[in-house]
Design an enzyme around this catalytic site. Sequence first.
Site, PDB file in Angstrom:
ATOM      1  N   CYS A 165       0.810  -1.225   0.000  1.00 26.86           N
ATOM      2  CA  CYS A 165       0.000   0.000   0.000  1.00 26.86           C
ATOM      3  C   CYS A 165       0.845   1.278   0.000  1.00 26.86           C
ATOM      4  O   CYS A 165       0.301   2.377  -0.147  1.00 26.86           O
ATOM      5  CB  CYS A 165      -0.940  -0.017   1.194  1.00 26.86           C
ATOM      6  SG  CYS A 165      -1.955  -1.503   1.246  1.00 26.86           S
ATOM      7  N   HIS A 305      -2.476   7.497   7.064  1.00 23.98           N
ATOM      8  CA  HIS A 305      -2.761   6.231   6.398  1.00 23.98           C
ATOM      9  C   HIS A 305      -4.173   5.793   6.787  1.00 23.98           C
ATOM     10  O   HIS A 305      -4.937   5.352   5.937  1.00 23.98           O
ATOM     11  CB  HIS A 305      -1.727   5.181   6.801  1.00 23.98           C
ATOM     12  CG  HIS A 305      -1.840   3.895   6.070  1.00 23.98           C
ATOM     13  ND1 HIS A 305      -1.783   3.809   4.695  1.00 23.98           N
ATOM     14  CD2 HIS A 305      -2.018   2.621   6.519  1.00 23.98           C
ATOM     15  CE1 HIS A 305      -1.917   2.547   4.322  1.00 23.98           C
ATOM     16  NE2 HIS A 305      -2.069   1.804   5.414  1.00 23.98           N
ATOM     17  N   GLU A 316      -0.701   4.684  14.502  1.00 25.91           N
ATOM     18  CA  GLU A 316      -0.303   5.867  13.733  1.00 25.91           C
ATOM     19  C   GLU A 316      -0.496   7.142  14.542  1.00 25.91           C
ATOM     20  O   GLU A 316       0.362   8.034  14.524  1.00 25.91           O
ATOM     21  CB  GLU A 316      -1.104   5.951  12.435  1.00 25.91           C
ATOM     22  CG  GLU A 316      -0.673   7.117  11.554  1.00 25.91           C
ATOM     23  CD  GLU A 316      -1.337   7.128  10.182  1.00 25.91           C
ATOM     24  OE1 GLU A 316      -0.938   7.956   9.336  1.00 25.91           O
ATOM     25  OE2 GLU A 316      -2.273   6.312   9.963  1.00 25.91           O
ATOM     26  N   PHE A 403       1.719  -3.614   3.871  1.00 28.87           N
ATOM     27  CA  PHE A 403       2.034  -4.932   4.438  1.00 28.87           C
ATOM     28  C   PHE A 403       3.506  -5.240   4.185  1.00 28.87           C
ATOM     29  O   PHE A 403       4.032  -4.988   3.094  1.00 28.87           O
ATOM     30  CB  PHE A 403       1.182  -6.022   3.796  1.00 28.87           C
ATOM     31  CG  PHE A 403      -0.263  -6.027   4.248  1.00 28.87           C
ATOM     32  CD1 PHE A 403      -0.662  -5.381   5.397  1.00 28.87           C
ATOM     33  CD2 PHE A 403      -1.223  -6.698   3.502  1.00 28.87           C
ATOM     34  CE1 PHE A 403      -1.984  -5.396   5.819  1.00 28.87           C
ATOM     35  CE2 PHE A 403      -2.546  -6.726   3.909  1.00 28.87           C
ATOM     36  CZ  PHE A 403      -2.934  -6.080   5.070  1.00 28.87           C
TER      37      PHE A 403
END
Length: 417
Positions: A165, A305, A316, A403
């Site tokens: 991603c 994100h 995060e 990932f």
Amino acid sequence: MELKRVVVTGLGALTPIGNNLEEYWEGLVNGKSGSAPITYFDAEKFKTKFACELKNFDPLDYFDRKEVRRLDRFAQYAIVSSDEAIKDSGIDLNTVDKYRVGVIWGAGIGGLETFQDEVINFAQGDGSPRFNPFFIPKMIADIAPGNISIRHGFMGANYTTVSACASSANAMIDALNNIRLGYSDVIVSGGSEAAVTQAGMGGFNAMHALSTRNESPATASRPFDATRDGFVLGEGGGALILEEYEHAKARGAKIYAELLGGGLSSDAYHMTAPHPEGDGVVAVMKNCLRNAGLKPEDIDAINTHGTSTPLGDVAELKAISKVFGEHAKHININSTKSMTGHLLGAAGAIEAIAAILSIRRGIVPPTINHEHVDENIDPELNLTLNKAQKRDVKIAMSNTFGFGGHNACVVFKKFDE
């Protein structure tokens, strides 16, 4: 060696909430959800029966039938979004030095639908290895920038970055460095993905990564909400024209913003789970600030994100508090994935575009679908909940993680001479 400045001179977007740049922006500021029941295939037997598909996208509006047969959807999305960005940039393709124009693109998966369909057809056949001759050229992730360069005759650097991603954010950072070092004048950068397929939905469901809020798809992507239960899969493409400043100035280009810097890091922790304290995210934001020559207090907005997963959102935000300290409370933090879903390899591109337009237009899009406070999240953080907020954004950051622990961060500044 003095590094060259890099500016953004063109944008293109093909997203679940809008099929061009202006539609995308209108969807963002109005808090439009792109999530709805899946129409591409019968999802009745799947744990998750919804996704953020493109709406009213007909490839025959952009390509002839022969081209459509030869292009996986992720490559179609790459071409459509990059065509818009190139047109938006006003570059004269007849006079530009095409040996100094490159394409650096991101895709986390590539032609998943093509791979899926070919394998199914083989399995259902008589065992003879009859495969479409376009199987490999349609599937491979690098075919998107290849097709963009062929379409326009660009003969500079040409490749795909693959970091799940984080792929398109990686692509932008590579493009930034390529131009900074003087190797190119212009890079078409961004990313595309088309993973709303049986294989995509089934695979992510098997990982327990997707929301299963089937009773209310439109509210399923809910970053930072206490009841979040996974991300919503999205699709589409986003393109940015990154250009060396003097080259842009010489042709009188419209400049959206300056790309000041980028950072990379690794969690080095787990294949899919984030580090619980956000250590890799702390590192990537610090690396990005250092690369851009900025202090934490310079940042006005962060497009996180923010995937709407139970672990990722908390990690995060912890990292943001660690990096920015007391100033974190004065930053507009948001997650546009609440509207678009998660576009995987294209996420970094379309979210960077959102950050750039926040700078350009003085509005921070909301994080929608927030209803329940999460006690694990600092209540003093401004998460731009449910409604867009006006703000003079001078510098905006965009975070993208993949990932494998891949972290990428880019930062844009309001343009001045």
